[in-house]
Every structure is written in structure tokens, then in C-alpha cells.
Design an enzyme around this catalytic site. Structure first.
Site, PDB file in Angstrom:
ATOM      1  N   SER A   8       0.595  -1.295  -0.301  1.00 40.76           N
ATOM      2  CA  SER A   8      -0.062  -0.325  -0.280  1.00 40.76           C
ATOM      3  C   SER A   8       0.768   1.095   0.335  1.00 40.76           C
ATOM      4  O   SER A   8       1.978   1.252   0.168  1.00 40.76           O
ATOM      5  CB  SER A   8      -0.795  -0.090   1.521  1.00 40.76           C
ATOM      6  OG  SER A   8      -0.022   0.485   2.408  1.00 40.76           O
ATOM      7  N   HIS A   9       0.239   2.132   0.198  1.00 36.03           N
ATOM      8  CA  HIS A   9       0.330   3.840   0.094  1.00 36.03           C
ATOM      9  C   HIS A   9       0.481   3.710   1.204  1.00 36.03           C
ATOM     10  O   HIS A   9      -0.652   4.140   2.291  1.00 36.03           O
ATOM     11  CB  HIS A   9      -0.275   4.584  -0.684  1.00 36.03           C
ATOM     12  CG  HIS A   9       0.224   4.169  -1.873  1.00 36.03           C
ATOM     13  ND1 HIS A   9      -0.754   3.606  -3.202  1.00 36.03           N
ATOM     14  CD2 HIS A   9       0.982   5.383  -2.898  1.00 36.03           C
ATOM     15  CE1 HIS A   9      -0.390   3.758  -4.547  1.00 36.03           C
ATOM     16  NE2 HIS A   9       0.361   4.686  -4.445  1.00 36.03           N
ATOM     17  N   GLY A  10       1.346   4.720   1.556  1.00 35.87           N
ATOM     18  CA  GLY A  10       1.713   4.711   3.507  1.00 35.87           C
ATOM     19  C   GLY A  10       1.078   3.819   4.723  1.00 35.87           C
ATOM     20  O   GLY A  10       1.633   2.423   3.493  1.00 35.87           O
TER      21      GLY A  10
END
Length: 142
Positions: A8-10
Site C-alpha cells: 500500500s501507499h502509506g
């Protein structure tokens, strides 16, 4: 047996893993990798490669659950999924959510990662619902 990577992002991957642990307990076959602001794309690429190597140990396939299609986690995972040199094989799904992550336990025993991806998608789709008032009043009697 299928291993799983949540990408994922972040901090979403880590948060999903923590939530899954709270609901279901340990999921030792699930690994997380995130794209952070400081490491950038090359840092993510390195982290993903290392995570994939770990997830691949003893697995028949690795299923990568990404937060969204066409983002960096998806693009990097697809590089491995579409490479004939990648062993064991990799399949990639977008739209990871908590029900999907929990249902990986239902596909984990499969040996074909592409069949596992298709089944996981089939199992997850009914969990995507719009809230609506109940059409029948439920009795308070037990």
C-alpha cells in the site's frame, strides 16, 4: 500453499495487518510492505523485492493485495507477476480491504495462485454493500 503480501501507499498495509490480528489472530503467511514518503519508488521496489523473497519461501505462489490499481505498489507487483522468471508465481489484486485480508485464510491451501486470486475476489465481492434499512422488523424475543 499461498503466501500473501499487502502492499500500500502509506501505513494502510500495517494498519490492515494490525486490524486482522485483532479480529482473527496471527496471520503468519501475510507480509506487509508500504510506500513511504521518504524512501520513494526505488526504496519501495527494494522493500518489495525483499518481502517477496521472504513470502516466497516454501510457497506455491504469492498473492499480492494492493490498495489500488495503477499505483506504485500495483506497478511493482505486476512487474514480478508478469515476469516468467518469477518463482513461485505471483498474482495481483487491487482494492484490498479487511474482509479480503481475512478471507485469504480460505484460499491459502490452494496451490495455484491465480485460482486463489479468482476465488478471493469472488469471496470478497459480496462484502461490498450499501447500508439500507432492514425491511423486516426483528423481534426482541429470543
Amino acid at each position: 500453499m499461498i503466501s500473501v503480501i499487502v502492499a500500500s501507499h502509506g501505513p494502510l498495509a500495517g494498519a490492515l495487518l494490525e486490524s486482522a490480528k485483532m479480529v482473527y489472530g496471527e496471520l503468519p503467511y501475510v507480509h506487509g510492505v508500504t510506500l513511504g514518503e521518504t524512501a520513494g519508488i526505488e526504496g519501495f521496489r527494494h522493500d518489495f523485492s525483499r518481502t517477496l523473497a521472504s513470502a516466497s519461501e516454501g510457497a506455491d505462489g504469492v498473492l499480492v493485495l494492493c490498495d489500488m490499481q495503477s499505483g506504485t505498489p500495483w506497478n511493482v507487483a505486476c512487474e514480478y507477476a508478469f515476469s516468467p522468471q518469477t518463482m513461485p508465481p505471483v498474482a495481483v489484486l487491487a482494492g484490498v480491504n479487511l474482509p479480503m485480508l481475512l478471507q485469504t485464510d480460505d484460499v491459502r491451501a490452494l496451490q495455484n495462485v491465480h485460482a486463489a486470486a479468482a476465488l478471493l475476489l469472488e469471496l470478497t465481492q459480496p462484502t461490498l454493500v450499501i447500508a439500507a434499512p432492514a425491511s423486516v422488523t426483528q423481534s426482541d424475543d429470543f
